[in-house]
Design a protein around this motif. Structure first.
Motif, mmCIF file in Angstrom:
data_model
loop_
_atom_site.group_PDB
_atom_site.id
_atom_site.type_symbol
_atom_site.label_atom_id
_atom_site.label_comp_id
_atom_site.label_asym_id
_atom_site.label_seq_id
_atom_site.Cartn_x
_atom_site.Cartn_y
_atom_site.Cartn_z
ATOM 1 N N SER A 150 7.504 -1.986 1.932
ATOM 2 C CA SER A 150 8.333 -0.540 2.398
ATOM 3 C C SER A 150 8.927 -0.383 1.016
ATOM 4 C CB SER A 150 9.214 -1.003 3.153
ATOM 5 O OG SER A 150 8.783 -1.215 4.364
ATOM 6 N N ASP A 275 -1.928 2.326 -0.126
ATOM 7 C CA ASP A 275 -0.909 1.190 0.356
ATOM 8 C C ASP A 275 -1.937 0.068 0.962
ATOM 9 O OD1 ASP A 275 0.764 -0.394 1.890
ATOM 10 O OD2 ASP A 275 1.271 1.350 3.469
ATOM 11 N N ASP A 304 1.826 -6.620 -0.745
ATOM 12 C CA ASP A 304 2.783 -7.461 -0.166
ATOM 13 C C ASP A 304 2.560 -8.976 -0.676
ATOM 14 O OD1 ASP A 304 5.172 -6.857 1.009
ATOM 15 O OD2 ASP A 304 4.185 -6.241 3.102
ATOM 16 N N LYS A 307 3.036 -11.536 2.798
ATOM 17 C CA LYS A 307 2.016 -11.353 4.068
ATOM 18 C C LYS A 307 1.044 -12.420 3.617
ATOM 19 C CE LYS A 307 3.112 -6.864 5.934
ATOM 20 N NZ LYS A 307 2.769 -5.389 5.864
#
Ligand SMILES: *Cc1c(COP(=O)(O)O)cnc(C)c1O
Length: 481
Positions: A150, A275, A304, A307
């Protein structure tokens, strides 16, 4: 209040014992703590009413309290049967790195190479992730660790806005604001955090335009994309950032046609952001890399760590080809008290390429995990998760009481209960509750094409087909009986 070494040792050993117990038993622990709605409400109300004590208690009393009443009320999301959101666990190497981090409590605001290696290690860890995903280090010259995808998406849209305003209208939006211009975001089923980033960066959520092909899972309507970009280019007021999803959260699907989208962005002066929060790691495996081609054509990439790299929260990654634009947005303000030895060609000060000033040394767990597993270790982890997901999808497809909604591309399985029995939101929620109540699987609710759906994302380094598959499918079986 200081604590003596013998007392501290006692507590550290208690934590080590717990860590070893969880290392050996996490796969057998229920995904959720015992849940009794009334008891939980009473517990929470009591906790919230407690005032800050005037006088502190002993560390032993605090530890006892946490061990007795806080830890047993936490989820076991770090375990192998937790398929909610896209949740990674914590590799032992990353755990050790995370424990070492606060021992030094390094603050990575500025680059001070003569004082600390920390900022260099952060760049190095970020470079090793590029190696893992077969991306060129020299192209993605701007790179930084964030709190998550984010935050990385906020960096991307802030940079995209800056670049579009400068390229189209010679406006420095970081300095002067938008000057009446509008920057639209064009995408295909983007993650909700892109909309949040639009709100944060001042683009406005209503300026998001969906450009997907009707009826497709995740494909561009390229004609519409070109028509819109052309239309904006012909105005003097509207510019565009194009956002592609590599690894859509419900399906694990990837948008294609990136070379064509790149061409259009070049032709009409739009910024291309990808993304790839978890999808980027498909590139670590020869078997799945074909799903994720041309990522290197992006102007900026979100990914990320917490993750699929299985490092602890929080850890996000951000890469850009345009370090200069990043410095314009985040590095424009100088604080005289922040001394730095950074030179023009050295590593930039993290505070000048990122949202925060003070920053945790979150590179250390990432570095330690990357070094310990290497490219091969991570590839194995990713392939084993994908295989588990595929088998789970096959199992659900063959089951008369379940419906597999989309084919399994990577590590995500999208399904729902089959037949009349589970129609409607209330029934659907009931099934999810029944699944969670087994303690042997954890999944989250979503919507797909306006209908209720359930998603299971397999991204934990511990998930083991031989050991866990039967337990998980038994739980699925039990919930529909
Ligand atoms: C998870 C995810 C995000 C948000 O990431 P956080 O790390 O939770 O902030 C953004 N985009 C995609 C595609 C994701 O999967």
């Amino acid at each position: 209040m200081d604590v003596g070494s013998p007392e501290l040792r006692k507590h550290l050993l208690r934590i080590i014992e717990l860590a070893l117990f969880r290392h050996e038993n996490l796969h057998q622990l229920p995904t959720l703590p015992e849940m009794d709605e009334l008891l939980t409400q009473a517990r929470d109300a009591t906790l919230l009413q407690q005032k800050l004590p005037i006088e502190g208690q002993s560390l032993t009393a605090t530890m006892d309290e946490v061990f007795e009443s806080i830890l047993p009320s936490l989820t076991n999301a770090a375990g192998p049967k937790w398929f909610g959101l896209v949740t990674g666990g914590v590799t032992p190497a990353a755990l050790l790195g995370d424990w070492l981090t606060p021992l030094y409590d390094s603050n990575l605001i500025v680059h001070l190479p003569e004082e600390s290696i920390a900022t260099v290690l952060e760049q190095h860890a970020l470079d090793m992730v590029l190696d893992l995903c077969d991306l060129p280090r020299d192209r993605f010259v701007g790179k930084t660790l964030t709190t998550g995808a984010s935050a990385s998406n906020v960096l991307a849209l802030a940079q995209g806005r800056q670049w579009v305003c400068a390229t189209r209208w010679n406006i420095d939006s970081a300095e002067d604001g938008m000057c009446g211009k509008v920057v639209k975001v064009l995408g295909v089923k983007v993650h909700a955090s892109i909309l949040k980033a639009m709100s944060v960066v001042g683009l406005g959520r209503k300026n998001y335009i969906e450009v997907s092909q009707e009826g497709s899972i995740l494909a561009w309507d390229l004609e519409k994309l070109e028509a819109l970009l052309k239309e904006y280019k012909e105005t003097d007021t509207t510019g565009a950032i194009v956002v592609a999803s590599f690894g859509e959260v419900n399906t694990g699907a990837f948008v294609s046609d990136i070379p064509r989208v790149r061409e259009l962005c070049d032709k009409y002066q739009a910024w291309l952001h990808i993304d790839a929060a978890f999808g980027m790691y498909a590139r670590a495996s020869k078997a799945y890399a074909h799903l994720s081609p041309h990522l290197e054509l992006a102007d900026s990439i979100t990914s990320d760590g917490h993750k699929w790299l299985n490092v602890p929260y929080d850890c996000g990654l951000y890469y850009t080809r345009h370090l200069d634009v990043s410095l314009q947005v985040f590095g424009g303000i100088k604080a005289a008290y922040l001394e730095t030895n950074a030179t023009a060609d050295s590593i930039p000060n993290p505070m000048s390429t990122n949202i925060e000033s003070s920053r945790r040394f979150r590179a250390l767990p990432l570095y330690m995990s990357l070094k310990t597993y290497g490219a091969e270790g991570y590839t194995k982890m990713i392939e084993s998760n994908c295989l588990f997901a595929k088998k789970l999808a096959d199992w659900l497809q063959q089951h008369p009481l379940y419906e597999l909604i989309t084919p399994c591309h990577l590590n995500i399985v999208l399904f729902r209960g089959a037949g009349e029995r589970w129609v409607g939101r209330a029934r659907h929620q009931e099934l999810i509750r029944a699944l969670k109540a087994t303690g042997d699987i954890y999944v989250t609710a979503t919507e797909w094409n306006g209908q209720e759906a359930i998603r299971a994302a397999i991204s934990n380094w511990r998930t083991d087909f031989e050991r866990d598959f039967e337990v998980v499918t038994n739980a699925l079986e039990k919930a529909v009986q």
